[in-house]
Motif scaffolding. Structure first.
Motif, PDB file in Angstrom:
ATOM      1  N   THR A 360     -41.712 -18.763  17.979  1.00 36.47           N
ATOM      2  CA  THR A 360     -40.158 -18.901  18.411  1.00 36.47           C
ATOM      3  C   THR A 360     -40.372 -19.670  19.861  1.00 36.47           C
ATOM      4  N   GLU A 361     -39.164 -20.441  20.130  1.00 35.29           N
ATOM      5  CA  GLU A 361     -39.135 -21.222  21.361  1.00 35.29           C
ATOM      6  C   GLU A 361     -38.437 -20.308  22.342  1.00 35.29           C
ATOM      7  N   ASP A 362     -38.073 -19.110  22.237  1.00 33.42           N
ATOM      8  CA  ASP A 362     -37.253 -18.160  22.880  1.00 33.42           C
ATOM      9  C   ASP A 362     -38.226 -17.338  23.871  1.00 33.42           C
ATOM     10  N   ASP A 363     -38.549 -17.425  24.995  1.00 35.65           N
ATOM     11  CA  ASP A 363     -39.388 -16.577  25.621  1.00 35.65           C
ATOM     12  C   ASP A 363     -39.019 -15.103  25.748  1.00 35.65           C
ATOM     13  N   ALA A 364     -37.715 -14.878  26.152  1.00 38.41           N
ATOM     14  CA  ALA A 364     -37.212 -13.645  26.204  1.00 38.41           C
ATOM     15  C   ALA A 364     -37.062 -12.996  24.885  1.00 38.41           C
ATOM     16  N   ALA A 366     -39.162 -13.758  22.365  1.00 36.96           N
ATOM     17  CA  ALA A 366     -40.713 -13.303  22.088  1.00 36.96           C
ATOM     18  C   ALA A 366     -41.030 -12.111  22.795  1.00 36.96           C
ATOM     19  N   ALA A 367     -40.640 -11.822  24.111  1.00 32.66           N
ATOM     20  CA  ALA A 367     -41.046 -10.630  24.880  1.00 32.66           C
ATOM     21  C   ALA A 367     -40.361  -9.359  24.172  1.00 32.66           C
ATOM     22  N   GLU A 370     -42.218  -8.686  20.770  1.00 35.38           N
ATOM     23  CA  GLU A 370     -43.751  -7.894  20.867  1.00 35.38           C
ATOM     24  C   GLU A 370     -43.338  -6.422  21.236  1.00 35.38           C
ATOM     25  N   ARG A 382     -48.113 -14.156  19.144  1.00 34.23           N
ATOM     26  CA  ARG A 382     -47.279 -15.460  19.055  1.00 34.23           C
ATOM     27  C   ARG A 382     -48.340 -16.515  18.830  1.00 34.23           C
ATOM     28  N   PRO A 384     -48.066 -21.096  19.308  1.00 30.98           N
ATOM     29  CA  PRO A 384     -47.169 -21.742  20.005  1.00 30.98           C
ATOM     30  C   PRO A 384     -46.537 -23.008  19.006  1.00 30.98           C
ATOM     31  N   ARG A 427     -32.054 -18.759  18.491  1.00 33.75           N
ATOM     32  CA  ARG A 427     -32.739 -17.574  18.522  1.00 33.75           C
ATOM     33  C   ARG A 427     -33.316 -17.414  17.103  1.00 33.75           C
TER      34      ARG A 427
END
Length: 466
Positions: A360-364, A366-367, A370, A382, A384, A427
């Motif tokens: 995913t490009e969305d770090d939030a 992704a958090a 996980e 994850r 890249p 998202r």
């Protein structure tokens, strides 16, 4: 798709009398041992029970009957501790009713779910096995929730485990319709030649089979709720097409619809919980076969999104059918888009069979993804979306090729290919899963597995509560 008995025996009602089962961590064994009757302490010592991971002690009563069960959890503070270890119990205990002792709250719910997941049996083609032990629903645990999750997992596992002679695109559709019927959802299907205009990649991949390809579209929930779309790769069997796989490479290809099974399982959980969302489930269902109608290496096909795709390899068919489905999903720019696919051997080479890759490009996001995986004991890792690798998909005759043509970064280039077909959805998570347990582990019997389905349900439950 129905068996004579459920694939997972349900929990017995709370309060049902049961033989107590104590889950003992290594650090807690001295206190547990001190609380035993003298004869039971002697018996545990004589059998060498020290609460090592997976260790079992069946403690007798004075009359010789089974009075109590001790099950070792090992060192629960170690990184390698298996949080589904209670899932080993159904395969160890004799028939009877059992009740978890000295455990409550989330720990009890996790242990009950692990038990149910470990009790799964795929018996469609075999005579009935021995009676299984049954677990009493722990006090204070939402037994309905635990049971729904386990039943959804069983649904997905059953689909993956069913051989391709009994599970083709039509049977995947039937499973989606049965699911819709249970939850009051609607289903529409486009199949066969009707796909060619609006879903040309799905049509091309499935055209060689005598079993018609189709695009399955399930919708559920209020129109004004946040839109969540799940997309599952539904390749009922993958020969590799004209770029045919070797025989060893086809042995497990009944599981190439594992993405569809995971999406169906996650949708079952979400609808069963009545989450506040507008759920859409898209499954492109095909069989990648060989005939005079087969698509060929070097063909150029215009996708639903308008992008032209040169076929570099007919065995990279999953990303093709997903591309058309993602384009359909992207048209309404859902709040969240998740696709599930048994897509690349590269992901398995990098992470092994137990750990799906996700992108995913969305770090939030992704958090959160996980965190949901940790909470649900459904781990992912994850990888890249390394944008420069997109150049590896360049074609001299089309907008892009469906493969990179080289040995590097296969999972990443596949994810970059898919991302081209959902540009409006910010998202978006792509899950590259194996869909199979190569060997039995606690709560994870050998065979089909709906990896990341429980994770996605946990994420949806957190974001869109009922």
């Amino acid at each position: 798709m129905t068996d004579t008995a459920p694939s997972i025996p349900p929990l017995l009602p709370a309060g049902t009398p049961g033989i107590p089962v104590t889950l003992v961590a290594k650090a807690g064994w001295p206190a547990t041992e001190a609380g035993l009757e003298a004869s039971q302490r002697t018996y545990a010592a004589a059998t060498g029970f020290t609460a090592k991971a997976g260790q079992l002690a069946l403690l007798p009563a004075a009359d010789g009957s089974l009075a109590r069960v001790l099950f070792g959890l090992g060192a629960t503070d170690e990184a390698g501790h298996d949080r589904l270890s209670a899932g080993k119990l159904p395969g160890l205990l004799p028939p009877g009713a059992y009740a978890l002792a000295q455990v409550a709250g989330d720990a009890a719910a996790k242990a009950a779910l692990a038990w149910l997941l470990g009790a799964y049996r795929f018996s469609r083609y075999r005579s009935a096995g021995p009676e299984q032990p049954r677990l009493v629903a722990p006090d204070g645990v939402d037994a309905g929730e635990v049971g729904r999750i386990a039943a959804a997992v069983a649904l997905g596992r059953d689909l993956v485990n069913t051989p391709a002679n009994d599970l083709g695109p039509a049977e995947i559709e039937a499973a989606a319709r049965a699911l819709a019927g249970r939850h009051g959802a609607t289903v529409s299907v486009i199949a066969g030649a009707e796909l060619e205009r609006d879903f040309p990649l799905v049509h091309a991949v499935g055209a060689a089979s005598t079993r018609q390809p189709r695009l399955i579209d399930l919708n559920w929930g209020p129109e004004d709720a946040p839109r969540v779309t799940l997309v599952g790769k539904g390749v009922a069997f993958d020969t590799g097409g004209l770029d045919i796989k070797p025989s060893a490479g086809m042995l497990l290809m009944k599981k190439d619809m594992g993405g569809a099974a995971a999406a169906l399982a996650a949708a079952d959980m979400a609808m069963g919980a009545g989450l506040r969302l507008r759920l859409r489930l898209l499954i492109p269902a095909v069989e990648n076969a060989i005939s005079g109608e087969a698509f060929r290496p070097g063909d150029v096909i215009r996708s639903r999104a308008g992008l032209t795709v040169e076929i570099g390899n007919t065995d990279a068919e999953g990303r093709l059918i997903l591309a058309d489905a993602l384009a359909l999903a992207d048209a309404e720019a859902p709040d969240l888009l998740i696709d599930f696919a048994t897509l690349t051997g590269a992901a398995r080479t990098a992470l092994g069979p137990d750990l799906p890759a996700y992108f995913t490009e969305d770090d939030a996001l992704a958090a959160a993804f996980e965190a949901a995986g940790r909470a649900a004991i459904d781990p992912v890792w994850r990888l890249p979306l390394h944008a420069p690798y997109a150049s590896l998909l360049a074609s001299k005759v089309a907008d892009l090729n469906n493969v990179s043509g080289g040995p590097f970064a296969g999972a990443i280039t596949a994810a970059l290919f898919l991302r081209r077909f959902a540009p409006n959805t910010k998202r978006h998570v792509h899950v590259d899963l194996y869909g199979w347990n190569p060997s039995t582990k606690p709560g994870r019997p050998e065979g089909g597995e709906v990896q990341s389905a429980r994770l996605v349900y946990a994420l949806l439950k957190e974001r869109y509560p009922a």
